[in-house]
Scaffold this active site. Structure first.
Site, PDB file in Angstrom:
ATOM      1  N   TYR A 111      17.795  29.835   8.413  1.00  0.00           N
ATOM      2  CA  TYR A 111      16.608  30.584   8.816  1.00  0.00           C
ATOM      3  C   TYR A 111      16.450  30.596  10.332  1.00  0.00           C
ATOM      4  O   TYR A 111      16.692  29.591  11.004  1.00  0.00           O
ATOM      5  CB  TYR A 111      15.353  29.963   8.200  1.00  0.00           C
ATOM      6  CG  TYR A 111      15.197  30.229   6.720  1.00  0.00           C
ATOM      7  CD1 TYR A 111      15.143  31.535   6.229  1.00  0.00           C
ATOM      8  CD2 TYR A 111      15.093  29.179   5.824  1.00  0.00           C
ATOM      9  CE1 TYR A 111      14.984  31.770   4.872  1.00  0.00           C
ATOM     10  CE2 TYR A 111      14.924  29.404   4.467  1.00  0.00           C
ATOM     11  CZ  TYR A 111      14.876  30.714   3.995  1.00  0.00           C
ATOM     12  OH  TYR A 111      14.716  30.932   2.655  1.00  0.00           O
TER      13      TYR A 111
ATOM     14  N   LYS B 190       0.848  -1.199   0.000  1.00  0.00           N
ATOM     15  CA  LYS B 190       0.000   0.000   0.000  1.00  0.00           C
ATOM     16  C   LYS B 190       0.882   1.247   0.000  1.00  0.00           C
ATOM     17  O   LYS B 190       2.097   1.163   0.216  1.00  0.00           O
ATOM     18  CB  LYS B 190      -0.921  -0.024   1.225  1.00  0.00           C
ATOM     19  CG  LYS B 190      -0.183   0.017   2.551  1.00  0.00           C
ATOM     20  CD  LYS B 190      -1.137  -0.270   3.702  1.00  0.00           C
ATOM     21  CE  LYS B 190      -0.400  -0.235   5.032  1.00  0.00           C
ATOM     22  NZ  LYS B 190      -1.250  -0.706   6.137  1.00  0.00           N
TER      23      LYS B 190
HETATM   24  C1  LIG Z   1      -0.490  -1.719   6.714  1.00  0.00           C
HETATM   25  C2  LIG Z   1      -1.034  -3.003   7.160  1.00  0.00           C
HETATM   26  C3  LIG Z   1      -0.174  -4.064   7.484  1.00  0.00           C
HETATM   27  C4  LIG Z   1       1.323  -3.915   7.509  1.00  0.00           C
HETATM   28  O1  LIG Z   1       1.702  -3.291   8.704  1.00  0.00           O
HETATM   29  P1  LIG Z   1       3.230  -3.052   9.061  1.00  0.00           P
HETATM   30  O2  LIG Z   1       3.191  -2.458  10.411  1.00  0.00           O
HETATM   31  O3  LIG Z   1       3.752  -2.090   8.038  1.00  0.00           O
HETATM   32  O4  LIG Z   1       3.897  -4.362   8.983  1.00  0.00           O
HETATM   33  C5  LIG Z   1      -0.739  -5.270   7.836  1.00  0.00           C
HETATM   34  N1  LIG Z   1      -2.081  -5.424   7.868  1.00  0.00           N
HETATM   35  C6  LIG Z   1      -2.927  -4.423   7.563  1.00  0.00           C
HETATM   36  C7  LIG Z   1      -4.392  -4.670   7.645  1.00  0.00           C
HETATM   37  C8  LIG Z   1      -2.436  -3.187   7.219  1.00  0.00           C
HETATM   38  O5  LIG Z   1      -3.282  -2.195   6.929  1.00  0.00           O
END
Ligand SMILES: *Cc1c(COP(=O)(O)O)cnc(C)c1O
Length: 372
Positions: A257, A35
């Site tokens: 800055y 994702k």
């Molecule tokens: C993002 C996600 C993961 C992965 O989580 P990590 O902490 O990056 O390993 C696993 N399961 C679901 C449902 C997620 O949304």
């Protein structure tokens, strides 16, 4: 010459980290969670390193189409399921697995015409109170799905709120186990933190599909308690830029800055072609007295940021690095070309955030190179 900044994606490190996830749960299958455009790496760029995964888990149909366009014919899972009924048509066409976490999604499935039954992942809200059916509503949801001709396999799943922290997962594992006790089907519970911290001691965490995300991308889910070295993970994204200017300053001179840094004596300062518009966090400490240093690697050697991060530039301390100067390589996170490592988790901590956010925030203007 383009501006001297680059992100490097390390294909072998992705493959290594995925193997590391499998070590944590040797009998499980592993979704590579891709994702957020593979946590900022780019799905297409990360694909080669992750192709040993058993499936790809992601959020939306556009990402799913990209994975299919890469030629991947195995499982693809929509972690939040469909957002409206007609999304199911693409699920049928592309053979996607999809999460079911509320009643309307079951209604939509019941009204959907498909030849091949869908594999669905029925999500329980076991305590995180984000997505899913509450434990007392879970069986009824399962029974409804099980009665639909549109549904084939039903995978049982939940997600942890505290797998990376002191509260842990026991309370959620208990709720999940009780409410799903005699339901048939495969299970999927573990994110990276659960896989690393709990899969070794709890076979229910190891079953049947793990969902590693952040660990695959070389960030430790429970930093600073454990770093990537402890977990045997390697950086998969390196942000590197070059020194494009050098200043000599005297005691009392200020840098950048808001004059956040005042030189205590004569110093050499390197000006680096990276700023917050590249995705480097602006909020990190900039060398003020009493603040921890924000680390960088200059030609592979540790130094620190002095002066506030600006849109296009960062200033770093070269005083103790007499060989460094114009064109020196500065690694903001990841691996220097000489191999030295600056874990992204250290920068995230300096910025008061997590590796996830920095990886996902790599700016589109940064050129990306994929390395074997
Ligand atoms: C993002 C996600 C993961 C992965 O989580 P990590 O902490 O990056 O390993 C696993 N399961 C679901 C449902 C997620 O949304």
């Amino acid at each position: 010459m383009p501006r001297p900044i680059q992100a490097v994606i390390h294909t072998e490190a992705l493959a290594h980290n995925l193997r590391r996830a499998r070590v944590a749960a040797p009998d499980a299958r592993a979704w590579a969670v891709v994702k957020a455009n593979a946590y900022g790496h780019g799905i297409e760029r990360a694909f080669e390193g992750l192709r040993a995964a058993d499936g790809f888990a992601l959020l939306d149909l556009a990402e799913a189409e990209r994975v299919r366009a890469l030629g991947w014919r195995g499982p693809v899972l929509l972690l939040e399921g469909v957002f409206e009924p007609r999304d199911l048509e693409l699920c049928s066409r592309l053979g996607l697995w999809h999460t079911v976490h509320h009643e309307a999604q079951i209604d939509w499935l019941a009204a959907h015409k498909t030849h091949a039954p869908h594999t669905v992942v029925l999500k329980m809200n076991s305590g995180m109170n984000r997505l899913g059916f509450r434990p007392e509503a879970y069986r009824a949801a399962w029974a409804r799905l099980n009665a639909l001709p549109q549904v084939g396999e039903i995978v049982l799943a939940t997600h942890f709120s505290d797998a990376d922290g002191p509260r842990g997962i026991a309370h959620q594992m208990r709720a999940f186990a009780e409410a799903s006790r005699d339901l048939p089907g495969e299970r999927s519970v573990a994110n990276s933190a659960a896989a690393l911290r709990f899969a070794g001691s709890d076979e229910a965490v190891r079953a049947d599909w793990i969902r590693p995300g952040i660990m695959v991308y070389g960030s430790s889910p429970d930093f600073p308690v454990h770093d990537i070295d402890h977990w045997g993970l390697q950086p998969t994204m390196s942000l590197r830029a070059r020194v494009i200017g050098v200043q000599a300053v005297q005691a009392g001179d200020t840098v950048g800055y808001a004059s956040r840094f005042t030189a205590p004596g004569p110093m050499r300062i390197g000006v680096v072609a990276c700023g917050y518009a590249d995705g480097y966090p602006r909020v990190v400490p900039c060398g003020e007295p009493g603040t921890p240093p924000t680390p960088v690697l200059v030609d592979g050697r540790r130094s620190r940021i002095i002066g506030r991060v600006s849109m296009d530039m960062i200033t770093v301390d070269l005083t103790d690095l007499p060989d460094a100067g114009l064109d020196s390589e500065v690694t903001l996170w990841g691996r220097a070309s000489g191999g030295q490592v600056l874990p992204i988790d250290e920068i995230a901590q300096a910025a008061g955030t997590v590796g996830y956010e920095l990886l996902c925030a790599l700016a589109p203007r940064v050129p990306v190179r994929v390395e074997p």
